[in-house]
Design an enzyme around this catalytic site. Sequence first.
Site, PDB file in Angstrom:
ATOM      1  N   ARG A 147       6.061  -4.991  -4.162  1.00 31.34           N
ATOM      2  CA  ARG A 147       5.705  -4.555  -3.147  1.00 31.34           C
ATOM      3  C   ARG A 147       4.118  -5.454  -2.248  1.00 31.34           C
ATOM      4  O   ARG A 147       3.131  -4.534  -3.372  1.00 31.34           O
ATOM      5  CB  ARG A 147       5.578  -3.113  -2.727  1.00 31.34           C
ATOM      6  N   GLU A 273      13.317   7.314   2.195  1.00 32.76           N
ATOM      7  CA  GLU A 273      12.666   8.132   1.109  1.00 32.76           C
ATOM      8  C   GLU A 273      12.316   9.507   1.834  1.00 32.76           C
ATOM      9  O   GLU A 273      12.270  10.362   1.106  1.00 32.76           O
ATOM     10  CB  GLU A 273      11.000   7.687   0.736  1.00 32.76           C
TER      11      GLU A 273
HETATM   12  C1  CS2 Z   1       5.532   5.247  -0.395  1.00 33.45           C
HETATM   13  C2  CS2 Z   1       5.606   6.276  -0.718  1.00 33.45           C
HETATM   14  O1  CS2 Z   1       6.277   4.654  -1.895  1.00 33.45           O
HETATM   15  C3  CS2 Z   1       6.760   4.109  -0.862  1.00 33.45           C
HETATM   16  O2  CS2 Z   1       7.855   3.063  -0.472  1.00 33.45           O
HETATM   17  O3  CS2 Z   1       6.396   4.924   1.488  1.00 33.45           O
HETATM   18  O4  CS2 Z   1       4.721   6.523  -1.310  1.00 33.45           O
HETATM   19  C4  CS2 Z   1       5.528   7.928   0.052  1.00 33.45           C
HETATM   20  O5  CS2 Z   1       4.351   7.184   1.225  1.00 33.45           O
HETATM   21  C5  CS2 Z   1       4.734   9.237  -0.607  1.00 33.45           C
HETATM   22  O6  CS2 Z   1       5.586   9.249  -1.137  1.00 33.45           O
HETATM   23  C6  CS2 Z   1       4.491   9.462   0.458  1.00 33.45           C
HETATM   24  O7  CS2 Z   1       4.597  11.154  -0.473  1.00 33.45           O
HETATM   25 MG    MG Z   2       7.512   3.946   1.250  1.00 35.87          MG
END
Ligand code: CS2
Ligand code: MG
Length: 413
Positions: A147, A273
């Site tokens: 990513r 998410e």
């Molecule tokens: C992020 C997350 O992992 C991801 O894709 O978008 O880290 C997100 O920002 C956090 O879980 C928020 O608590």
């Molecule tokens: Mg995310």
Amino acid sequence: MTIELADVSVTSPGRNFVTLKIVTSDGVVGWGDATLNGRELSVASYLRDHVASTLIGRDEDRIEDTWQYLYRGPYWRRGPVTMAAIAAVDMALWDIKAKKAGVPLYQLLGGASRDGIRAYCHASGTDYAALRDAITGYVEQGFTAVRVQTGVPGLGQIYGVASNAPGARYDYEPAKRAADGGAATAPVEEVWDTAKYRAHMPGVFESIRHDFGAELRILHDGHHRLSPIEAAGFAKDIEPYRLFWLEDCTPGEDQSALRLVRQHSTTPLAIGEVFNTVYDYQTLITERLIDFVRSAVTHTGGITAMRKLLDFAAIYGIRSGIHGPTDISPVGMAAALHLDLAIHNFGIQEYMPHSATTLDVFRTSYTFDRGFLHPGETPGLGVELDEEAAASFAYTAAYLPVNRLTDGTVHDW
Ligand code: CS2
Ligand code: MG
């Protein structure tokens, strides 16, 4: 046998985690993750004040019945607090059932469908040189999927982008504590400009393809910051770089927005998410508006609910991309890995390693080797909380940032 004890602990080995412990009358212990970043105490209260006493005396083997009891019983449904609480109970009960059977949980979910779980890591940098170094490091570790997030010229600190400072690696997606490391009283604020972002990112993807070749799986997270028409244009602009996925390009609650993005681009889309039930995906899945389901087991009602959601997605050819940031505890991460190994429509697993401090408190049996994860063969979920170690890290208030546009308007992020 019945449930004899349900106890909640909040510990902060580097960041806050909420963990549920269930103990049966014959002494089997199950663990569940109930961590909701920046809102931890609300889930701890939901469990302590409204759920724990209702579990005592119940048959720990009746997992589906307990799930329905907690979901339908209270009348009030869904939402991240409720669903994280249900998830913790569900994980703990599956942990107990697999421990009693003497098998790793994935065996109860149908057994392994693959040898290893392809993981993607987070590479970021405030500029391209730093990002390129980060990607190089991960490729050398064996990652085949990365990513990528980067700073945008003209903007300051962006959530999800590591600073180049030493030791910043585990601290780039934090819920922020106060400057002295103590309790935060309010979130920090960041500034965002979509036009600057859209002007900058296609060139970044072009450089990555040029430097790392055609095969590297490139993922990118828009973190809900674009409007539907902006997202449609962006997904179209970056099509030539063939991303593995573009995540959360729009605020997820407007499912129909993804129709517009789909009409204009073949860039694969991942979302979810911040979702917490299958109903958040109903339009997205039945109309094939997404390619990957991004829910966290911890925020979507646990293993029971995730299995149903992913089976539903499978019918439409949609694959898993289970959320795995460091604000999911190692218990929640293990739950994801057992599902990943067992389901047929596995896509990829997010892997942000926890800090050494976190892993001193949560003892894990899952492994990572050359780009692939495995939940291990320990009976149950394979994670145990060291309660003595946990007790030495007191909860410390910390918040995710708030995002504003350059004119001061509060914006999605
Ligand atoms: C992020 C997350 O992992 C991801 O894709 O978008 O880290 C997100 O920002 C956090 O879980 C928020 O608590
Ligand atoms: Mg995310």
